[in-house]
Design an enzyme around this catalytic site. Structure first.
Site, PDB file in Angstrom:
ATOM      1  CG  HIS A  12       9.069   7.965   1.978  1.00  0.00           C
ATOM      2  ND1 HIS A  12       9.178   6.727   1.384  1.00  0.00           N
ATOM      3  CD2 HIS A  12       8.893   7.732   3.302  1.00  0.00           C
ATOM      4  CE1 HIS A  12       9.093   5.794   2.323  1.00  0.00           C
ATOM      5  NE2 HIS A  12       8.905   6.374   3.484  1.00  0.00           N
ATOM      6  CB  SER A  63       1.608   4.918  -0.581  1.00  0.00           C
ATOM      7  OG  SER A  63       2.830   4.577   0.040  1.00  0.00           O
ATOM      8  CE  LYS A  80      -3.432  -5.446   4.343  1.00  0.00           C
ATOM      9  NZ  LYS A  80      -4.434  -4.432   3.976  1.00  0.00           N
ATOM     10  CD  GLU A 121      16.501 -20.068 -14.732  1.00  0.00           C
ATOM     11  OE1 GLU A 121      15.888 -21.058 -15.197  1.00  0.00           O
ATOM     12  OE2 GLU A 121      16.914 -20.026 -13.570  1.00  0.00           O
TER      13      GLU A 121
END
Length: 428
Positions: free
Chosen positions: A219, A223, A247, A291
């Site tokens: 922030h 972005s 969205k 995994e």
């Protein structure tokens, strides 16, 4: 970053005004994920994956807390307690499958999130701290996932712990002491199971704390966006709510649909059948594999087969950890001033090759260790390090990027057939 055009929080109700004065939580939420937080107007669905990662972590914490109420971290009864959860606890099968498959979904979302950061240059200034905290989160996730895989106390759980902790013994002088300290003994047993269980329970909350720092760091500069161009003004942004909350809701719906399909129709697709056999120190599985989300790193580990100055085992351990730690230095290895790969065709080509290389490493990590696969793993491992340490610095200093748009607004209008401000000025 301060956005002068951002809408300010103004509580209308007396109760909300009083709360805002005494404990401004509503203001904090409004400025963090509401209309008070402007974001670039051109974000695509790849920007959904941060929210999806947060949702996946929430699922893991909630299901993990309930499972911990019924699990017994004791080598004699751990396997039986997991089977009891599946059979005797109300909705226990759902909780167990949601938690086990949730780990895979969480790592898948994070891998796509990292790939998006690599493609759009989200690690570049001024967002270096966002990237560094993201790598810390990734390391915490991997540690948590490994310790969680041990808890069912099946054959793969036991021998996975034996093999992975055994790599610490490759460290000269102190390696064996570190291994014994980690396990609480000379082999995985009650002490190791208790330690792994307590840390597996704790680390998700530590991860959540680092995620808060990650969002806080995001922030400050705001972005990134697909063009990599900095925000120029109000015309380049829209409020986070309702545009991106809607969205994100669509993305979350698709995520939950895929997740539910996995749980209800193929819950053991990503697991290993040997882990439904109780741990037996006297019976080694024919093919020990981790995994799926560890397979590329496991392939790097297995790629060292001969001693050279240092033992091959130690080289493998150093390379495996180095392949992750290398990401910490990415903001300084890529010196190109252009962020987005949309305007860096040469870099984009090498990035696609890197993606194929990582997928190849994943295949080799889960395949039988024959001569062909060993050579493939060695070549793929060599390219992985070559990409970051050699190719990336050379390309970033020598390529000629395509021309950037003057602003986010110009890029959006041009993409959708509109007229950019520059084109309008030329027409006049």
């Amino acid at each position: 970053m301060s956005f002068p055009w951002a809408k300010q929080y103004e509580p209308k109700q007396p109760l909300m005004r009083w709360l805002d004065e005494k404990l401004p939580v509503p203001r904090l939420v409004y400025n963090a994920v509401g209309a008070g937080y402007p974001v670039p107007r051109n974000l695509n669905y790849f920007w959904n994956f941060g929210v999806l990662a947060g949702a996946a972590l929430g699922i893991q914490i909630i299901t993990g807390i309930v499972l911990a109420m019924h699990y017994a971290a004791n080598g004699g009864v751990a396997f039986g307690s997991v089977e009891s959860i599946m059979r005797d606890v109300n909705a226990g099968w759902f909780l167990r499958y949601a938690h086990a498959n949730g780990a895979s979904m969480f790592l898948l979302v994070v891998y796509i999130h990292i790939a998006r950061g690599l493609y759009y240059g989200s690690y570049k200034a001024p967002r270096e701290m966002v990237w560094l905290l993201g790598v810390v989160i990734f390391l915490l996730m991997m540690a948590t996932a490994f310790m969680g895989y041990v808890l069912p106390w099946g054959q793969m759980s036991f021998w996975g712990a034996q093999v992975i902790t055994g790599f610490f013994s490759a460290i000269p002088l102190v390696g064996e002491s570190i291994r014994i300290w980690l396990l609480g003994g000379y082999a995985p047993d009650n002490a190791a199971l208790n330690r792994f269980f307590s840390l597996h329970y704790l680390l998700p909350f530590v991860t959540a704390g680092v995620i808060i720092l990650h969002i806080w760091a995001l922030h400050i500069p705001g972005s990134n966006n697909p063009t990599g161009v900095d925000v120029k003004g109000k015309q380049d942004t829209v409020p986070f709510h309702p545009y991106y909350t809607a969205k994100d809701a669509v993305g979350l719906g698709v995520f939950l649909l895929i997740f539910a399909t996995l749980i209800f129709f193929s819950p053991n697709l990503l697991g290993h059948p040997d882990n439904y056999i109780e741990a037996n120190p006297l019976s080694t599985p024919a093919h020990i594999v981790p995994e799926w989300y560890f397979l590329p790193f496991y392939a790097i580990l297995k790629s060292f087969t001969a001693d050279f100055i240092l033992p091959a085992k130690l080289w493998g351990v150093l390379a495996m950890f180095g392949s992750i730690l290398l990401l910490f230095f990415l903001p300084w290895l890529d010196t190109s001033p252009v962020r987005s790969s949309n305007y860096r065709p040469k870099y984009r080509g090498f990035l696609i090759v890197l993606l194929v290389d990582v997928l190849l490493l994943g295949y080799v990590g889960g395949a039988e260790a024959n001569a062909r696969n060993v050579i493939l793993g060695q070549l793929a491992s060599a390219y992985y390090f070559l990409h970051f340490l050699v190719i990336l610095p050379l390309v970033s200093s020598s390529e000629r990027p395509r021309a950037l748009p003057n602003s986010i607004t110009e890029a959006v209008l041009t993409k959708h057939g509109g007229t950019s401000p520059a084109q309008t000025a030329l027409a006049n």
